[in-house]
Every structure is written in structure tokens, then in C-alpha cells.
Design an enzyme around this catalytic site. Structure first.
Site, mmCIF file in Angstrom:
data_model
loop_
_atom_site.group_PDB
_atom_site.id
_atom_site.type_symbol
_atom_site.label_atom_id
_atom_site.label_comp_id
_atom_site.label_asym_id
_atom_site.label_seq_id
_atom_site.Cartn_x
_atom_site.Cartn_y
_atom_site.Cartn_z
ATOM 1 N N LYS A 1 14.170 50.418 47.685
ATOM 2 C CA LYS A 1 12.855 50.063 48.229
ATOM 3 C C LYS A 1 12.265 48.924 47.430
ATOM 4 C CE LYS A 1 8.348 52.108 48.745
ATOM 5 N NZ LYS A 1 7.506 53.179 48.312
ATOM 6 N N LYS B 1 13.383 51.827 43.028
ATOM 7 C CA LYS B 1 12.127 51.390 43.625
ATOM 8 C C LYS B 1 11.517 50.322 42.731
ATOM 9 C CE LYS B 1 7.530 52.916 44.953
ATOM 10 N NZ LYS B 1 6.687 54.051 45.324
HETATM 11 C C1 PBG Z 1 3.720 55.777 46.439
HETATM 12 C C2 PBG Z 1 4.451 55.037 47.480
HETATM 13 C C3 PBG Z 1 4.285 53.672 47.792
HETATM 14 C C4 PBG Z 1 5.053 53.445 48.914
HETATM 15 C C5 PBG Z 1 5.680 54.645 49.264
HETATM 16 N N1 PBG Z 1 5.314 55.623 48.356
HETATM 17 C C6 PBG Z 1 3.417 52.640 47.193
HETATM 18 C C7 PBG Z 1 3.490 52.315 45.781
HETATM 19 O O1 PBG Z 1 4.457 52.632 45.081
HETATM 20 O O2 PBG Z 1 2.530 51.725 45.311
HETATM 21 C C8 PBG Z 1 5.121 52.119 49.618
HETATM 22 C C9 PBG Z 1 5.540 52.159 51.046
HETATM 23 C C10 PBG Z 1 5.181 50.962 51.831
HETATM 24 O O3 PBG Z 1 4.702 49.928 51.319
HETATM 25 O O4 PBG Z 1 5.394 51.020 53.048
HETATM 26 N N2 PBG Z 1 4.378 56.305 45.384
#
Ligand code: PBG
Length: 330
Positions: free
Chosen positions: A254, A200
Site C-alpha cells: 500500500k 505500508k
Molecule cells: C489507517 C489507514 C489509512 C489508510 C488505510 N488505513 C491511512 C493512514 O495510514 O494514514 C489509507 C487508505 C486510503 O488512503 O485509501 N491506519
């Protein structure tokens, strides 16, 4: 290779029937996971301005969406809570409340849908902290790893107790997959899966999501001390290897489209299912482009989803899941 005109690649492209015969990749509603935002109250729908067409729903609305997912052939939903402001704190302890909005949503969906639908839950503290970071902070604002992991194991447990089928840690702490697997095994949740947000990235594509869960306005600074540097691909392979070693059943990359190389490499290198998260910013960009006539929304969407499958994904988390499923179902 023999030469033209012995080989004319256009021959197989000449007709619909022939294109269907040689098509290498297929999309199906079962490739989709639908992320949904939960809010408090009853009969409440709150549209999210930065995600046109996506709303937060109170529990009754979430259950209705869950039934819609089943009728569309979507096998799994992902839940994210917009925790009421007064329940957010520095330590995010509302995440451990077995009666929090998230757990009540999981329970409501499982009561209504049973095993006709999978429920995936996000494990991270950002919807529960008053500072919008995914973990606990030290005095310098640094997110502390090991103490955060301890809270995350507790969070996974309340979610599994409420009926979650797949817990999906999105926090990027080190060692959390092993710790969560241990906790789940000890609590006899042997069949609760872990989908690790393994690679991520600290991405600019998450803005509308942070609006949706109400953490955007709270967040100071960035998440670069735990989420990955977009410049790194080899490191993603190490992160994925660690999470598989620690017991992840599947892994996620992601955001999605900007990281297609990572998805491809992960699928080549590892024999676990790989998922992509087509995140909020990607959804918003597609909607914005089509709304000004820069392309046909449905065609753009299907082309993007096909790219994930072609690169090696087992499935895609996407806010467009119901739209895509309707298109695929004709
Ligand atoms: C939180 C999380 C995020 C997303 C999914 N879980 C945001 C972040 O890490 O700030 C993002 C998903 C999206 O943008 O659709 N841990």
C-alpha cells in the site's frame, strides 16, 4: 530467435478472438475488495468531497452496499468507521468498545449476509484517537510500539467477536501480527484470517481517506516513524517476511500503482497471497483526470486493475470495486 518474417508478433493480435486466446491475465469481480466508510445515524449518506462518488453510510446503507457487493460478485468488503468526535481520545479506547460503530457495522453485515460475504476490518487507532495517529503517544509525540500492540490485540478481539472474517492491521507496529494471532487463537477464533498491511508506506496518497474517517484535520505531523520510507524496497521484503513468520495469512502492499515493483517482488519471493490497496488518492486522481477529459475513466480503471493482477496480486482493495465489477459483469 529466428528472424522476421518467420515471427510476426502482430499475427496473434489481429482479431478479438485471437487476442482472447493469448491473454495472459484475467480480471474477475472476485479479485475485488470494496472499502466502505461507516457513519452514525439512520438513513444517512454523507458524500466525501475529496472522493467524488464515495460516501459514508449509516448501518442500513452499509448493509445495502454489502448486499450490492454480493450481487456484483465482490467477495469481500473492508470497513472503516468515522468515529464521532466526542468518542475520540488520546488513548483511542473507543477502539476496544465492543459496541462501537465498527463492531455494530460488522454485526449488521454478518446478520444480513452471513457467509455470503467476507468482512475485512482495519486494525489501527487513527479513527479513534484525538491526535489522528495510529497508536499511543509518549510525551514527545512518538508512537509507542509495544503498548500500542497491546491495544491492537484488544481491538482485533472485539472485531473478531463481532464477526470479522479478516482482521487487517494497518498500523505498522512491530510484532503486532504475532500478538494478534496469539490473541485470536486463545479466543478460539482459529479461522479468523490476518491480512497484514505488511509494506505500508508513509504516503501522500492517503489524504482523502483521512477526510473520510475524520482524522485528517486532527493529525499533526506525519507517520514516518512507523510507516515505510517510499525509497525502500528491500526493507519491504523484510517486513513481509516478518509478518508471514508471525502468522499472516496474506500480505498487502500500500499504496498500489506507485509500488508495483514491491508487489512484483513480493509475489516472486513469497508464497502467500499478495493484495494491493489502490488508495484514496489514487481513486481521486483517476476521477479528476477523467473529469477533465484526460482519459476514459472506465478504460483507465481497468488498465490499472489489470496492472495489479499482472504484477502478481491475488486481489485489489479499491473504491472503484462496484464500478469495476459492473464493467466486468457486462
Ligand atoms: C489507517 C489507514 C489509512 C489508510 C488505510 N488505513 C491511512 C493512514 O495510514 O494514514 C489509507 C487508505 C486510503 O488512503 O485509501 N491506519
Amino acid at each position: 530467435m529466428t528472424q522476421f518474417p518467420l515471427h510476426r508478433p502482430r499475427r496473434t493480435r489481429a482479431h478479438t478472438w485471437s487476442r482472447a486466446m493469448v491473454r495472459e491475465t484475467r480480471l474477475d469481480p472476485s479479485d475485488l475488495i470494496w472499502p466502505l466508510f461507516v457513519t452514525s445515524g439512520k438513513g444517512v449518506e454523507e458524500p466525501i468531497a475529496s472522493l467524488p462518488g464515495v460516501s459514508r453510510w449509516s448501518l442500513d446503507g452499509i448493509v445495502a452496499r454489502a448486499k450490492e457487493a454480493i450481487s456484483l460478485g465482490i467477495p469481500c468488503i473492508a470497513l472503516f468507521p468515522n468515529t464521532p468526535a466526542e468518542k475520540r481520545s488520546d488513548d483511542g479506547k473507543e477502539a476496544l468498545n465492543p459496541d462501537n460503530l465498527m463492531c455494530r457495522a460488522i454485526d449488521a453485515v454478518k446478520q444480513a449476509c452471513g457467509n455470503d460475504l467476507g468482512v475485512l476490518t482495519d486494525v489501527a487507532l487513527d479513527p479513534y484517537t484525538s491526535h489522528g495517529q495510529d497508536g499511543l503517544l509518549d510525551d514527545n509525540g512518538y508512537v509507542i510500539n509495544d503498548a500500542t500492540v497491546e491495544v491492537l490485540t484488544g481491538q482485533s478481539l472485539v472485531q473478531a467477536d463481532a464477526g470479522a472474517d479478516i482482521v487487517a492491521p494497518s498500523d505498522m507496529m512491530d510484532g503486532r501480527i504475532g500478538a494478534i494471532r496469539d490473541t485470536l487463537e486463545q479466543a478460539d477464533h482459529h479461522n479468523v484470517q490476518i491480512m497484514a498491511y505488511a509494506a505500508k508506506y508513509a504516503s501522500a496518497f492517503y489524504g482523502p481517506f483521512r477526510d473520510a474517517v475524520g482524522s485528517g484535520g486532527l493529525l499533526k505531523g506525519d507517520k514516518k516513524s512507523y510507516q515505510m520510507d517510499p525509497a525502500n524496497g528491500d526493507e519491504a521484503m523484510r517486513e513481509i517476511a516478518l509478518d508471514i513468520d508471525e502468522g499472516a495469512d496474506s500480505v498487502m502492499v500500500k499504496p498500489g500503482l506507485a509500488y508495483l515493483d514491491i508487489i512484483y517482488r513480493a509475489h516472486q519471493a513469497f508464497d502467500v497471497p499478495v493484495y494491493a490497496y489502490q488508495v484514496s488518492g489514487e481513486y481521486a486522481m483517476l476521477e479528476a483526470a477523467s473529469s477533465v477529459g484526460a482519459g476514459d475513466r472506465d478504460a483507465l480503471l481497468m488498465e490499472k486493475l489489470m496492472a495489479f493482477k499482472r504484477a502478481g496480486c491475488s486481489g485489489v482493495l479499491t473504491y472503484h470495486a462496484p464500478v469495476a465489477a459492473r464493467l466486468l459483469n457486462g
